[in-house]
Design a protein around this motif. Structure first.
Motif, PDB file in Angstrom:
ATOM      1  N   VAL A 600     123.988  58.637  99.850  1.00 53.50           N
ATOM      2  CA  VAL A 600     125.127  57.978  99.343  1.00 53.50           C
ATOM      3  C   VAL A 600     125.059  58.243  97.760  1.00 53.50           C
ATOM      4  CG1 VAL A 600     125.799  55.533  98.409  1.00 53.50           C
ATOM      5  CG2 VAL A 600     124.676  55.626 100.723  1.00 53.50           C
ATOM      6  N   THR A 601     123.872  58.508  97.376  1.00 54.81           N
ATOM      7  CA  THR A 601     123.760  58.761  95.787  1.00 54.81           C
ATOM      8  C   THR A 601     123.694  60.295  95.363  1.00 54.81           C
ATOM      9  OG1 THR A 601     121.283  58.632  95.752  1.00 54.81           O
ATOM     10  CG2 THR A 601     122.380  56.608  95.395  1.00 54.81           C
ATOM     11  N   GLY A 602     123.231  61.059  96.212  1.00 52.01           N
ATOM     12  CA  GLY A 602     123.159  62.559  96.178  1.00 52.01           C
ATOM     13  C   GLY A 602     121.826  62.707  95.435  1.00 52.01           C
ATOM     14  N   GLY A 603     120.989  61.691  95.497  1.00 55.32           N
ATOM     15  CA  GLY A 603     119.650  61.958  94.694  1.00 55.32           C
ATOM     16  C   GLY A 603     118.528  62.575  95.599  1.00 55.32           C
ATOM     17  N   ASP A 604     117.370  62.253  95.022  1.00 56.68           N
ATOM     18  CA  ASP A 604     116.156  62.849  95.877  1.00 56.68           C
ATOM     19  C   ASP A 604     114.882  61.981  95.998  1.00 56.68           C
ATOM     20  OD1 ASP A 604     115.328  63.092  93.337  1.00 56.68           O
ATOM     21  OD2 ASP A 604     114.899  64.963  93.500  1.00 56.68           O
ATOM     22  N   VAL A 605     115.409  60.691  95.978  1.00 53.25           N
ATOM     23  CA  VAL A 605     114.518  59.695  96.054  1.00 53.25           C
ATOM     24  C   VAL A 605     113.386  59.567  97.466  1.00 53.25           C
ATOM     25  CG1 VAL A 605     116.017  57.879  97.403  1.00 53.25           C
ATOM     26  CG2 VAL A 605     114.137  56.900  96.078  1.00 53.25           C
ATOM     27  N   ASP A 606     112.256  59.511  97.142  1.00 50.00           N
ATOM     28  CA  ASP A 606     111.381  59.317  98.136  1.00 50.00           C
ATOM     29  C   ASP A 606     110.086  58.164  97.979  1.00 50.00           C
ATOM     30  OD1 ASP A 606     109.049  59.798  99.942  1.00 50.00           O
ATOM     31  OD2 ASP A 606     108.946  61.951  99.516  1.00 50.00           O
ATOM     32  N   TYR A 607     110.590  57.146  98.720  1.00 45.07           N
ATOM     33  CA  TYR A 607     109.959  55.867  98.589  1.00 45.07           C
ATOM     34  C   TYR A 607     108.461  56.064  98.776  1.00 45.07           C
ATOM     35  CZ  TYR A 607     114.107  53.328  97.019  1.00 45.07           C
ATOM     36  OH  TYR A 607     115.334  53.001  96.455  1.00 45.07           O
ATOM     37  N   GLN A 608     108.055  56.683  99.897  1.00 40.59           N
ATOM     38  CA  GLN A 608     106.590  56.829 100.495  1.00 40.59           C
ATOM     39  C   GLN A 608     105.914  57.513  99.305  1.00 40.59           C
ATOM     40  OE1 GLN A 608     106.522  58.841 103.951  1.00 40.59           O
ATOM     41  NE2 GLN A 608     107.145  57.107 105.003  1.00 40.59           N
ATOM     42  N   GLN A 609     106.507  58.626  98.428  1.00 35.61           N
ATOM     43  CA  GLN A 609     106.010  59.439  97.505  1.00 35.61           C
ATOM     44  C   GLN A 609     105.691  58.513  96.222  1.00 35.61           C
ATOM     45  OE1 GLN A 609     104.542  62.626  97.776  1.00 35.61           O
ATOM     46  NE2 GLN A 609     103.830  62.183  95.595  1.00 35.61           N
ATOM     47  N   TYR A 610     106.575  57.373  95.974  1.00 34.08           N
ATOM     48  CA  TYR A 610     106.058  56.505  94.932  1.00 34.08           C
ATOM     49  C   TYR A 610     104.998  55.929  95.119  1.00 34.08           C
ATOM     50  CZ  TYR A 610     111.206  56.505  93.251  1.00 34.08           C
ATOM     51  OH  TYR A 610     112.436  56.930  92.799  1.00 34.08           O
ATOM     52  N   ASP A 611     104.423  55.623  96.454  1.00 31.56           N
ATOM     53  CA  ASP A 611     103.146  54.674  96.573  1.00 31.56           C
ATOM     54  C   ASP A 611     102.044  55.982  96.517  1.00 31.56           C
ATOM     55  OD1 ASP A 611     104.270  52.225  97.429  1.00 31.56           O
ATOM     56  OD2 ASP A 611     104.968  53.120  99.384  1.00 31.56           O
ATOM     57  N   ARG A 612     102.286  57.320  96.835  1.00 31.81           N
ATOM     58  CA  ARG A 612     101.283  58.157  96.564  1.00 31.81           C
ATOM     59  C   ARG A 612     101.062  58.254  95.404  1.00 31.81           C
ATOM     60  NH1 ARG A 612     104.857  61.118 100.158  1.00 31.81           N
ATOM     61  NH2 ARG A 612     104.043  60.909 102.459  1.00 31.81           N
ATOM     62  N   ASP A 613     102.070  58.431  94.426  1.00 33.71           N
ATOM     63  CA  ASP A 613     101.957  58.500  92.869  1.00 33.71           C
ATOM     64  C   ASP A 613     101.135  57.457  92.314  1.00 33.71           C
ATOM     65  OD1 ASP A 613     103.402  60.918  92.937  1.00 33.71           O
ATOM     66  OD2 ASP A 613     105.243  60.017  92.449  1.00 33.71           O
ATOM     67  N   ASN A 614     101.334  56.291  92.910  1.00 29.57           N
ATOM     68  CA  ASN A 614     100.825  55.169  92.137  1.00 29.57           C
ATOM     69  C   ASN A 614      99.132  55.383  92.417  1.00 29.57           C
ATOM     70  OD1 ASN A 614     103.264  53.964  91.494  1.00 29.57           O
ATOM     71  ND2 ASN A 614     103.142  52.456  93.081  1.00 29.57           N
ATOM     72  N   VAL A 615      98.852  55.684  93.524  1.00 33.92           N
ATOM     73  CA  VAL A 615      97.398  55.872  93.903  1.00 33.92           C
ATOM     74  C   VAL A 615      96.852  56.871  93.059  1.00 33.92           C
ATOM     75  CG1 VAL A 615      95.576  56.416  95.528  1.00 33.92           C
ATOM     76  CG2 VAL A 615      97.645  54.993  96.335  1.00 33.92           C
ATOM     77  N   LEU A 616      97.635  58.077  92.953  1.00 33.62           N
ATOM     78  CA  LEU A 616      97.161  59.268  91.813  1.00 33.62           C
ATOM     79  C   LEU A 616      97.062  58.921  90.556  1.00 33.62           C
ATOM     80  CD1 LEU A 616      99.200  62.107  93.770  1.00 33.62           C
ATOM     81  CD2 LEU A 616      96.755  61.668  93.852  1.00 33.62           C
ATOM     82  N   ALA A 617      97.642  57.847  90.342  1.00 34.54           N
ATOM     83  CA  ALA A 617      97.556  57.334  88.642  1.00 34.54           C
ATOM     84  C   ALA A 617      96.494  56.528  88.317  1.00 34.54           C
ATOM     85  CB  ALA A 617      99.008  56.745  88.234  1.00 34.54           C
ATOM     86  N   VAL A 618      95.683  56.241  89.371  1.00 33.05           N
ATOM     87  CA  VAL A 618      94.531  55.260  89.101  1.00 33.05           C
ATOM     88  C   VAL A 618      93.629  55.690  87.943  1.00 33.05           C
ATOM     89  CG1 VAL A 618      92.416  54.485  90.117  1.00 33.05           C
ATOM     90  CG2 VAL A 618      94.351  54.351  91.593  1.00 33.05           C
ATOM     91  N   PRO A 619      93.338  56.720  87.729  1.00 36.77           N
ATOM     92  CA  PRO A 619      92.187  57.036  86.701  1.00 36.77           C
ATOM     93  C   PRO A 619      92.979  56.373  85.220  1.00 36.77           C
ATOM     94  CG  PRO A 619      92.320  58.816  87.870  1.00 36.77           C
ATOM     95  CD  PRO A 619      93.349  57.897  88.523  1.00 36.77           C
ATOM     96  N   SER A 620      94.266  56.749  84.757  1.00 44.00           N
ATOM     97  CA  SER A 620      94.762  56.276  83.731  1.00 44.00           C
ATOM     98  C   SER A 620      95.042  54.918  83.582  1.00 44.00           C
ATOM     99  CB  SER A 620      96.189  57.028  83.396  1.00 44.00           C
ATOM    100  OG  SER A 620      97.096  56.455  84.737  1.00 44.00           O
ATOM    101  N   LEU A 621      95.205  54.197  84.658  1.00 39.68           N
ATOM    102  CA  LEU A 621      95.157  52.654  84.723  1.00 39.68           C
ATOM    103  C   LEU A 621      93.744  52.127  84.524  1.00 39.68           C
ATOM    104  CD1 LEU A 621      97.307  52.472  87.865  1.00 39.68           C
ATOM    105  CD2 LEU A 621      98.045  52.536  85.420  1.00 39.68           C
ATOM    106  N   LEU A 622      92.635  53.043  85.072  1.00 37.05           N
ATOM    107  CA  LEU A 622      91.399  52.168  84.787  1.00 37.05           C
ATOM    108  C   LEU A 622      91.011  52.288  83.344  1.00 37.05           C
ATOM    109  CD1 LEU A 622      89.404  53.879  87.865  1.00 37.05           C
ATOM    110  CD2 LEU A 622      90.256  51.476  87.709  1.00 37.05           C
TER     111      LEU A 622
END
Length: 627
Positions: A600-622
């Motif tokens: 619909v939007t012509g974008g490249d959203v990847d909802y699964q990748q959002y969850d992976r990115d949240n996991v990879l961001a753990v050090p900065s959050l800690l």
């Protein structure tokens, strides 16, 4: 002349120090009573003896004695009327008589000096409020005094200078005196209780003064008073053009939804940092922070949970409901099944709203509602059958005596099997661990800086929110100021769960923060699945429901119409007004959803990748937890 002036100044300084010292010391009030009694008793004995000999008549001697003793307290000297009595010719007796006079006069002078000292000290404390940043605590109770004591220790450790002012929400002279004896300023005048321009001016907060940070802790037990006080103070601050960026609010209220109006958002004036909480919800959050579910589960090298999460909850009033929602959102792991059993004989009379608002939560997760008392035979049979799998037994009936009875009974029933189960009691802002281990009968409460102070409690949540923006150079503070209240709650929930990924991965927090954080392959995929389980559970615990295919199509058409006509674009997958979200589906369905939205939007959203990115961001959050 100079010598005389020096003597006068030194004497004045000594006098004022004595006055202030008396005002500060609690023991002076009781000691003064003893001194007054000793003086009065001595006066009655000596004047009674003297006037009895002089007047002869009882009817005359008694009034003379009473009046003479009263005169002792104001410095009146009537020894001349009775000094001819034989006993007073003895120097020791006369000395005791004079001492009685002194004690009586001193007791009254002491009261006057204490009053003077208290007044002087109060004025000094209020004047000092014009300096440094300012904390205003609205509501005086044992809990808020405890909180202020801890907050003062934190300020001392951080070497930060912050002035603190108490504003009582009701008349309680004993608590007010306790506040002042602890060294804090306390104002009970009309301008402080109903904050206005005059109040702010007296604190040095007027005419756009932009230097000081002002934090309001609205913590009255009457939550409607908190909302009114926070609103009145905000109006006064706005009229004085105090920058919103300097304002923080922590408020106890049952009307969290309408607190949106007090939050600074875009061009709207308000408090920038807002921590609004229901007592029951914050108690439930405290439980999962102090005793996180992930610590009760083991994981294999691929991040798969090796046990299920099984929970017993006694009581289903407002606290029990909040506890269940918090445990659901924090108890979802890839490879694990969540199960909770609620026992309460009054479920139907207490939970009408719960089943209406959180119906999808009840459908999607294994929760059984047993309409029996937690002390019943049915409850006893249940815990015996689940003794090997239970992780928590939580009592939150709203009655402390009943909670303890339930916990002790179930401990006895389970015997040695109880050693591996967490027995917890949740009260009003308090969580107690019960048992025989190292942490037995350990009580924690919400009255702590890291729980209540918005700017501290939300540090990690702000980093989470910034990570969602996709811009690593974005300012977390600026992004937080335009973040909606629901999004803030979502970020807090994500931050609370971040440490779980260290346990799942087997990598310590210290190692992760040193850069040793690179989960990949199957481990990353399973951790991302857990993140999606957590995200789903959070939204359902907040009353959100899965968006239907029909609604998704309707919103897609609305999006295309807006795009063709140059109108602001809606988010297709998220309907804030109805609390519907298309991502409330299984992990596998996220890929299909991403493709549908991109078509619909012509974008490249990847909802699964959002969850992976949240996991990879753990050090900065800690890192945000340790600042």
């Amino acid at each position: 002349m100079i010598k005389s002036a020096a003597i006068i100044l030194i004497a004045l300084a000594v006098f004022l120090s004595m006055v202030i010292n008396m005002a500060l010391k609690k023991e002076h009030s009781s000691l003064n009573v003893v001194i007054a009694l000793l003086g009065a008793i001595g006066g009655i004995i000596f004047y009674g003896y003297g006037y009895a000999l002089r007047d002869g008549s009882l009817l005359v001697a008694v009034p003379h004695t009473v009046l003479a003793v009263c005169g002792m307290f104001v410095g009146r000297w009537e020894v001349g009327n009775v000094e001819d009595a034989p006993l007073f010719s003895h120097p020791v007796i006369l000395c005791l008589f004079l001492v009685s006079h002194f004690l009586a006069f001193y007791s009254l002078a002491n009261v006057v000096m204490m009053r003077l000292g208290a007044s002087l000290l109060k004025r000094m404390r209020i004047w000092l409020l014009r300096k440094n940043d300012l904390d205003i605590i609205y509501g005086v109770s044992d809990e808020t005094i405890q909180f202020a004591t801890r907050l003062r220790e934190v300020r001392k450790d951080d070497d930060t200078q912050v002035s603190m002012l108490f504003v009582p929400d009701r008349d309680d002279s004993e608590l007010t005196r306790l506040v002042e004896r602890n060294g804090w300023a306390c104002r009970t005048d009309y301008d402080a209780v109903h904050p206005n321009r005059k109040f702010l001016k007296s604190l040095g907060c007027n005419n756009g003064n932009s230097e000081r940070k002002i934090t309001l802790y609205a913590l009255s037990k009457a939550e409607n008073k908190n909302r009114r006080y926070a609103a009145d103070l905000l109006d006064a601050l706005n009229n004085e053009k105090i920058p919103a960026g300097n304002l923080s609010l922590t408020i106890y209220t049952d009307d969290i939804v309408n607190m949106d109006k007090m939050q600074a958002l875009g061009k709207r004036y308000g408090y920038t940092d807002v921590n609004s909480f229901e007592m029951q919800s914050l108690t439930a959050r405290l439980l999962t922070l102090e005793y996180p579910v992930y610590n009760t589960v083991t994981f294999n090298k691929d991040g798969i949970a090796q046990e299920d999460v099984d929970i017993f909850i006694a009581g289903f009033g407002s606290t029990g409901q909040a506890v269940l929602r918090s445990l659901v959102r924090n108890g979802q792991f890839e490879g694990s099944k969540f199960h909770a059993a609620v026992f309460a004989s009054d479920i139907d009379s207490l939970s009408g709203r719960f089943f209406s608002v959180y119906d999808e939560l009840c459908r999607e997760y294994s929760i059984e509602f047993n309409r029996f008392d937690a002390r019943s035979l049915q409850a006893s049979d249940y815990v015996k059958q689940h003794a090997e799998t239970l992780k928590y037994i939580i009592a939150c009936t709203g009655n402390e005596e009943t909670d303890w009875e339930i916990i002790r009974d179930l401990e006895t029933i389970l015997g040695r099997a109880s050693d591996k189960i967490l027995f917890l009691i949740c009260g009003r802002g308090i969580v107690t661990r019960v048992g025989t281990g190292e942490d037995s009968d350990r009580t924690t409460d919400i009255w702590r800086n890291e729980i209540l102070t918005a700017s501290v409690a939300d540090r990690a949540a702000k980093v989470v929110n910034a990570s969602y923006s996709g811009n690593e150079h974005a300012d977390p503070e600026q992004l937080w100021r335009v973040c909606s209240p629901f999004s803030r709650a979502s970020c807090r929930a994500a931050a609370d769960f971040m440490k779980a990924y260290c346990r799942i991965s087997g990598i310590s927090e210290e190692e992760a923060m040193r850069g040793n954080w690179n989960p990949h392959g199957t481990l990353l995929e399973n951790m991302a699945r857990t993140e999606h389980h957590r995200w789903n559970a959070f939204h359902r615990s907040m009353g959100w429901k899965t968006m239907s295919d029909d609604e998704f199509r309707d919103r897609s058409e609305a999006y295309l119409y807006q795009k063709r006509n140059g109108l602001p674009l809606i988010r297709i997958a998220k309907n804030d007004e109805e609390r519907h979200h298309a991502c409330l589906v299984s992990w596998e369905d996220l890929e299909r959803l991403s493709d549908m939205e991109n078509a619909v939007t012509g974008g490249d959203v990847d909802y699964q990748q959002y969850d992976r990115d949240n996991v990879l961001a753990v050090p900065s959050l800690l890192g945000a937890f340790d600042r």
